[in-house]
Design a protein around this motif. Sequence first.
Motif, short mmCIF file in Angstrom:
data_model
loop_
_atom_site.label_atom_id
_atom_site.label_comp_id
_atom_site.label_asym_id
_atom_site.label_seq_id
_atom_site.Cartn_x
_atom_site.Cartn_y
_atom_site.Cartn_z
N MET A 234 0.86 -1.21 0.00
CA MET A 234 0.00 0.00 0.00
C MET A 234 0.89 1.25 0.00
O MET A 234 1.70 1.40 0.90
N ARG A 235 0.71 2.08 -1.03
CA ARG A 235 1.68 3.16 -1.27
C ARG A 235 1.74 4.22 -0.18
O ARG A 235 2.67 5.01 -0.11
N TYR A 236 0.72 4.28 0.66
CA TYR A 236 0.71 5.33 1.70
C TYR A 236 1.26 4.85 3.04
O TYR A 236 1.29 5.62 3.99
N LEU A 237 1.60 3.58 3.16
CA LEU A 237 1.98 3.03 4.47
C LEU A 237 3.46 2.65 4.52
O LEU A 237 3.86 1.67 3.89
N PRO A 238 4.27 3.40 5.25
CA PRO A 238 5.71 3.16 5.26
C PRO A 238 6.17 1.89 5.97
O PRO A 238 7.24 1.38 5.67
N LEU A 239 5.43 1.36 6.93
CA LEU A 239 5.92 0.19 7.67
C LEU A 239 5.89 -1.05 6.78
O LEU A 239 4.95 -1.25 6.02
N ASN A 240 6.91 -1.90 6.91
CA ASN A 240 6.85 -3.22 6.28
C ASN A 240 6.77 -4.28 7.37
O ASN A 240 6.82 -3.96 8.56
N ASN A 241 6.67 -5.53 6.97
CA ASN A 241 6.44 -6.58 7.96
C ASN A 241 7.61 -6.76 8.93
O ASN A 241 7.40 -7.09 10.10
N ASN A 242 8.81 -6.51 8.46
CA ASN A 242 9.97 -6.59 9.36
C ASN A 242 9.87 -5.52 10.44
O ASN A 242 10.11 -5.76 11.62
N ASP A 243 9.52 -4.29 9.99
CA ASP A 243 9.34 -3.19 10.96
C ASP A 243 8.29 -3.58 11.99
O ASP A 243 8.47 -3.40 13.19
N ARG A 244 7.19 -4.08 11.47
CA ARG A 244 6.06 -4.38 12.37
C ARG A 244 6.46 -5.42 13.41
O ARG A 244 6.15 -5.29 14.59
N ALA A 245 7.19 -6.44 12.98
CA ALA A 245 7.61 -7.49 13.91
C ALA A 245 8.54 -6.91 14.97
O ALA A 245 8.38 -7.17 16.18
N ALA A 246 9.49 -6.09 14.52
CA ALA A 246 10.44 -5.50 15.48
C ALA A 246 9.72 -4.59 16.46
O ALA A 246 10.05 -4.56 17.66
N MET A 247 8.75 -3.85 15.98
CA MET A 247 8.04 -2.90 16.85
C MET A 247 7.14 -3.63 17.84
O MET A 247 7.05 -3.25 19.00
N LEU A 248 6.48 -4.68 17.37
CA LEU A 248 5.64 -5.46 18.29
C LEU A 248 6.50 -6.03 19.42
O LEU A 248 6.08 -6.09 20.58
N ASP A 249 7.72 -6.40 19.06
CA ASP A 249 8.66 -6.92 20.04
C ASP A 249 8.95 -5.89 21.13
O ASP A 249 8.96 -6.19 22.32
N VAL A 250 9.19 -4.65 20.70
CA VAL A 250 9.47 -3.58 21.66
C VAL A 250 8.25 -3.34 22.55
O VAL A 250 8.37 -3.14 23.76
N VAL A 251 7.07 -3.38 21.93
CA VAL A 251 5.84 -3.16 22.71
C VAL A 251 5.61 -4.31 23.68
O VAL A 251 5.06 -4.12 24.77
N GLY A 252 6.03 -5.51 23.26
CA GLY A 252 5.88 -6.65 24.15
C GLY A 252 4.58 -7.41 23.95
O GLY A 252 4.06 -8.02 24.89
N VAL A 253 4.05 -7.37 22.74
CA VAL A 253 2.90 -8.22 22.45
C VAL A 253 3.25 -9.12 21.26
O VAL A 253 4.11 -8.76 20.45
N LYS A 254 2.59 -10.25 21.19
CA LYS A 254 2.97 -11.25 20.18
C LYS A 254 2.49 -10.88 18.79
O LYS A 254 3.18 -11.07 17.80
N SER A 255 1.28 -10.37 18.72
CA SER A 255 0.74 -10.04 17.39
C SER A 255 -0.08 -8.76 17.51
O SER A 255 -0.35 -8.28 18.61
#
Lengths: 445, 525, 120
Positions: free
Chosen positions: A1-22
């Motif tokens: 999606m052209r308007y959304l900068p996050l990719n799946n790697n980013d999302r996984a890394a960020m979820l990790d920082v937040v401390g939730v699995k999904s």
Amino acid sequence: MRYLPLNNNDRAAMLDVVGVKSIDGLFEDVPEAARLDSLIDVPLHKTESEVDGHLTALAAKNRAAGAGPFFIGAGAYRHHIPATVDHLIQRSEFLTAYTPYQPEISQGTLQVLFEFQTQVAMLTGMDVANASMYDGSTACGEAVLMACRVKRRKKVFVASGVHPHYTAVCKNTSQYQNIDLRVADCAPNCDAGILNGLDKDTAAIIVQSPNVFGEVIDLAPYAEAAHEVGALLIAVFTEPVALGAIKSPGEMGADIVVGEGQSLGVGLNYGGPYVGLFAVAQKLVRQMPGRVCGETVDANGERGYVLTLSTREQHIRREKATSNICTNSGLCTVAFSIHMSLLGEAGLRTLATLNHEKACQLADALGAIDGVELVTESFFNEFTLRLTKPAKDVVEAMVAKNVLGGLPAARLMDGQDDLLIVCATETNSDADINAFVAALTEALS
Amino acid sequence: MPLWPRLRRLYHEHEYARSEHDTTNEWLYPSRNCIWQQRLISKELLIFEVGTPRRTGVDFPALKGTKSRLGGMERTSEIGLPGLTEPEVMRHYVRLSQKNYAIDLGVYPLGSCTMKHNPRLNEKMARLPGFADIHPLQSENTVQGALELIDELADWICKLTGMPAVAMSPKAGAHGEMCGMMAIRAALDAKGADHKRRVLVPESAHGTNPATAVQCGFSIDSIPATDDGRVDMAALKAKLGDDVAGIMLTNPNTCGLFERDIIEIAELIHGVGGYFYCDGANFNALVGRVRPGDLGIDAMHLNLHKTFSTPHGGGGPGSGPTVLSDALSPYAPVPYVVKSNGTYRLVEDADSGDSFGRMTAFHGQMGMFTRALSYMLSHGSDGLKQATEDAVLNANYVQASLSDVMSPAFGGVCMHEALFDDSFLKGTGVETLDFAKAMIDEGYHPMTMYFPLVVHGAMLIEPTESESKAELDRFIDVMRGLALKAKSGEVDMFKQAPIYAPMRRLDETQAARKPVLRWRVPTTD
Amino acid sequence: MKYTEDHEWVRLDGDIATVGITTHAAQQLGDIVFVELPEVDAEFEKGDDAAVVESVKAASEIYAPVSGTITKINEDLEDAPEMVNADPQAAGWFFQIKLSDTSELDGMMDEAAYKAFIED
């Protein structure tokens, strides 16, 4: 999606920082019964060119005003907007800024608002103006509330010839506040008989000039009558260009002036967004609704601008606010102000005269047709005709000839089936006028 | 040039650059001794101080000298407007624009305002002459495409919210609130329930909620929040009664938290014959994941300029379509679009039927409808859901990354915005306002301050889905740096801030005490 | 001088009470920018909204501390609202009200009690 900068790697890394699995872990507060487990039944994402194609096809089903002879006004007017206006309002710094709550990095918007307020005050002949309302009709509704607040009275008169949509908005805005709105029948040749009803309980009378039939009205007798019983005159206009040619409402004694600013810089846009103008006498400024910008200095003593008098507004006064209004017309305000700056005194007055000349030319041409009677004696760029056939049928017959020849009054009010409201502006050529004359002649024969 | 602080940071990140650079380019790499914006951003006089009455930036054909038919009402006095030629006007406004911060320049983390990317495709679509150059009172036969667009957008809105009807004409969020509350009032009046005049409003609510309810003839009863930032259910139950007209509740609420008990709240309100107005200002946290219709609401406005990215334009125009339940939809305002035999038609007359009336001239913010539909079509069901999830993830990432140096107001995950209080600044002498102004010197627009009111010195950060992880990491670094600086006693820097912006702090007290709201010709005494 | 829990002070002179806000209240409000005063001859019940005091970011209602009729207002505040900050308990008075029931003063605090109240 052209308007959304996050990719799946980013999302996984960020979820990790937040401390939730999904990602579901972030929506755990949503009651189970309301969690969606599939996509909503609307189409999937589209490319830019697909969206462009879809909307362009829809746009092509409309007859643009500029695509042929066009003579409709009645609250929205087609004028030429200089290219500079649209270029400037598309600058990121105007287009994608928020309300100027941080004045140190919003002086652009703030200074434009200050200049806008000054232009509106000058144009209306009033002391001060606010930084705009949604549109002319809602500004008119707010004026009713304001007048009742200032006067602590609950009766407001609406004179004949006020745009029926504006009257309807006033009715709607005031309906749950025990305000007694007395509305005169809407008909041409405005009857001042309504003034006989004014009394000590009257907060205000609303008069429009030029009115919905195009008639230019002398507001002075209305102001006098209102002031005699301690009431306010609320003057309304829908065509700001007219104020380049006729006396300002302020000169004629208005206490509150409201109007539609769409004519300058904004365009037709099928009814919105527009820009409501709201100007008052100095003594009423703290009762004025809406956002205002004021001059001050910064820590270095430099002149600058801030939003001010905000204690009247809902975010501070909450249920005691002067109005529930939160936004203004932001970018339309900028567009209005730029167009006004381009015109200047000389330009606005020439534009106004040009409009009046076109309207005179059109009135003479149409008035000469068999079955047409000009019912408006004094007008600016809009006037009303009485036809020998129902105006609605006549308009539809002209549409078939690609002529948008005015507005049947019946679209706005009951019992005026034979009236046609017609408007001419500087955008109409002699060829347009000839085409209108031919189409109307044929439709009436 | 409005990238003033970003250039400064560039300097910090690449200190070597300066020595390698030609000294004539030194302005690109300012240091603290060089407040470069004073050299590059000029003071801009007011147009009234530079223009002259005779000049104009627009050419016209020659006038004919037609005899006036203005009925003796000709203007004889000067308006007083200044005149400028086109290049002068262009420079004036371009220079002014450069004094603004904007979402296109950097992170704009204003909580509850949703400053997301504004796609330019939407601007292009709204400017198609078939949309921009049509008159609201043209014959319906000549605007079928416009009516179809309104109908298509309405269909998207109903499906995304799970609601049966939508009133399209409200001009902005607060106007949409008015629409919803008027529908509630009209529904109560139709039932003869004139004893129902009390509206419950959480104390964390946006100020428009109580202001709107009062304009619809209701009185306000405030409900407190619990320690975890949600509606206090015990207090809510205690306030229920036969005179309750309804509740106005924002969800996610203004603390950025989902109201867990929302379905129970809806049931309780319906149980006493009241209606549930949901403030949809934060719908961007739910699109594609939760349909408000499944939560039992009766009315909710959408802010097309927040959730669906129509530009904020320095404070407007907004657009506030309002969805209505079956119970309220008969009272919806005019006009509305109906379709029969393949033809679209406008119902404009309020006199027939139960409509509570007309909220505005014409039909609403068409220019915003076009932009919002363009945004929805571009995203689609999948993209809208992804945008919601990214917005929520970004907010949680910011909250988690700052929680050890700043003080989150409530524990646990948040929705689309992260709320902090000022307890991490306690004893430092730095206040929320100072912290915000210091962010300006770091190149960021501050977050929302002092709202919601239920949290002391509130700082509400909404990054939106438009920020990349790299951009958020830079933002987090700066915020951490500022928090540590505040704690290390660098009070003066905070109190002086901003020093790199086009202006220093402005005197709001003077502005309010002696309001100067317009320019006037200077008097010579 | 008597004090109310709404941080107003009342000074009685015969059956006329002069009303203003306390030094503590003025400090809490910050720079005062505007005071909206009642009209002379307006009648109030105890507890009615009688005036509004505004700082840049806040507005507070001033309640009529007693029932009665307004006899005089401090017109100087119109041009110089800052007087409320400079001298809240004397020159920064708001209005005078002719009491209809002097017993309404009975429940109010004296200076020591008010001091204890704000330190609480």
